[in-house]
Design an enzyme around this catalytic site. Structure first.
Site, PDB file in Angstrom:
ATOM      1  N   GLU A   1       4.739  -2.237 -12.181  1.00  0.00           N
ATOM      2  CA  GLU A   1       5.713  -3.232 -11.729  1.00  0.00           C
ATOM      3  C   GLU A   1       5.570  -4.519 -12.554  1.00  0.00           C
ATOM      4  O   GLU A   1       6.545  -5.081 -13.063  1.00  0.00           O
ATOM      5  CB  GLU A   1       5.438  -3.500 -10.248  1.00  0.00           C
ATOM      6  CG  GLU A   1       6.238  -4.597  -9.629  1.00  0.00           C
ATOM      7  CD  GLU A   1       5.731  -4.937  -8.231  1.00  0.00           C
ATOM      8  OE1 GLU A   1       4.616  -4.520  -7.882  1.00  0.00           O
ATOM      9  OE2 GLU A   1       6.456  -5.626  -7.519  1.00  0.00           O
TER      10      GLU A   1
ATOM     11  N   ASP B   1       5.568   3.873   3.309  1.00  0.00           N
ATOM     12  CA  ASP B   1       5.064   4.893   4.250  1.00  0.00           C
ATOM     13  C   ASP B   1       5.130   4.344   5.666  1.00  0.00           C
ATOM     14  O   ASP B   1       5.440   3.175   5.863  1.00  0.00           O
ATOM     15  CB  ASP B   1       3.620   5.287   3.881  1.00  0.00           C
ATOM     16  CG  ASP B   1       2.701   4.076   3.869  1.00  0.00           C
ATOM     17  OD1 ASP B   1       2.446   3.528   2.786  1.00  0.00           O
ATOM     18  OD2 ASP B   1       2.278   3.636   4.969  1.00  0.00           O
TER      19      ASP B   1
HETATM   20  N1  ADE Z   1       0.373  -0.507   1.415  1.00  0.00           N
HETATM   21  C1  ADE Z   1       1.277   0.485   1.462  1.00  0.00           C
HETATM   22  N2  ADE Z   1       1.137   1.227   2.561  1.00  0.00           N
HETATM   23  C2  ADE Z   1       0.091   0.710   3.244  1.00  0.00           C
HETATM   24  C3  ADE Z   1      -0.561   1.049   4.453  1.00  0.00           C
HETATM   25  N3  ADE Z   1      -0.169   2.096   5.180  1.00  0.00           N
HETATM   26  N4  ADE Z   1      -1.607   0.279   4.848  1.00  0.00           N
HETATM   27  C4  ADE Z   1      -2.008  -0.775   4.091  1.00  0.00           C
HETATM   28  N5  ADE Z   1      -1.440  -1.122   2.945  1.00  0.00           N
HETATM   29  C5  ADE Z   1      -0.391  -0.401   2.524  1.00  0.00           C
END
Ligand code: ADE
Length: 235
Positions: free
Chosen positions: A15, A202
């Site tokens: 990025e 996520d």
């Molecule tokens: N960055 C991206 N996904 C994450 C997660 N589930 N927990 C902490 N940092 C993150």
């Protein structure tokens, strides 16, 4: 607000590399093992840096942006896990405020997340930067949903439902990640306005580790488009 120079902290090397490619007259300076690239982005003075992962890296990086580069604003992009059912993978969250979910002095009589002996533990993003970030998202990535709300950070990749539910219940955040609140705290201590912009990679539950790699490339492309648009909007 007059912003002469903006510090841009990106999470991922790819990025930062893509943003760096758009930087005119780039100059590199290394501090605390981090490479800071100064130059002109969209007609504005900017410093682009990858902090590395976690709150300590993020705090150190922000302090260097303040002390060495004298930035007037800090923007942080990256990815996060969703804490709210309505926020899905691919959506973007722009911070209104940030807290640290792993700050725990409860044994000392403080509420979870409260930093003892500080005036505040909940660091508010600059309203004009929030507005500019939302407008940049709407224009640069119109197909993506944008939310504004609290971002919670901790030195923990949240990837189980129990931890996710506990954090969401205690802090009421929209997403969780590992740097935002540390950048916010360092910016607040230096009286520098900031905003955190995170793309959801996520759901911060048992599916978290699986979804991440597939998402990364798309998130980088979106981030570059929206940071350029955002910087172009600053007065
Ligand atoms: N960055 C991206 N996904 C994450 C997660 N589930 N927990 C902490 N940092 C993150």
């Amino acid at each position: 607000m007059m912003i002469r120079k903006i510090g841009i902290i990106g999470a991922m090397e790819e990025e930062v590399e893509a943003l760096r490619a758009k930087l005119e007259h780039p100059e590199k300076m290394t501090r605390a093992s981090m490479d800071f690239y100064s130059g002109v982005l969209e007609g504005r003075e900017a410093v682009i840096v990858r902090s590395g992962i976690g709150k300590v890296n993020a705090g150190i990086c922000t302090q260097i942006l303040a002390d060495v580069f004298h930035v007037d604003a800090v923007i942080n992009t990256g990815i996060a896990g969703s804490l709210a059912a309505q926020i899905d993978i691919g959506d973007i969250v722009v911070s209104t405020d940030t807290v640290q979910h792993d700050m725990d002095a409860t044994g000392f009589g403080y509420d979870l997340g409260v930093i003892p002996r500080m005036e505040t533990s909940c660091f508010e993003a600059d309203k004009a930067l929030v507005e500019a970030a939302v407008a940049a998202c709407r224009e640069a990535v119109p197909e993506i949903k944008v939310f504004t709300g609290r971002i919670v950070s901790g030195d923990q990749f949240v990837s189980d439902r129990e931890t996710k539910d506990r954090i969401a219940k205690v802090f009421g955040g929209m997403c969780t990640e590992m740097e935002g609140a540390a950048i916010a705290q360092a910016a607040w201590l230096n009286r520098i306005p900031f905003v955190i912009i995170r793309a959801i990679s996520d759901k911060a539950d048992d599916s978290a580790t699986m979804d991440y790699p597939a998402f990364e490339r798309q998130a980088i492309a979106h981030s570059v488009a929206l940071v350029r648009n955002f910087v172009g909007r600053l007065a």
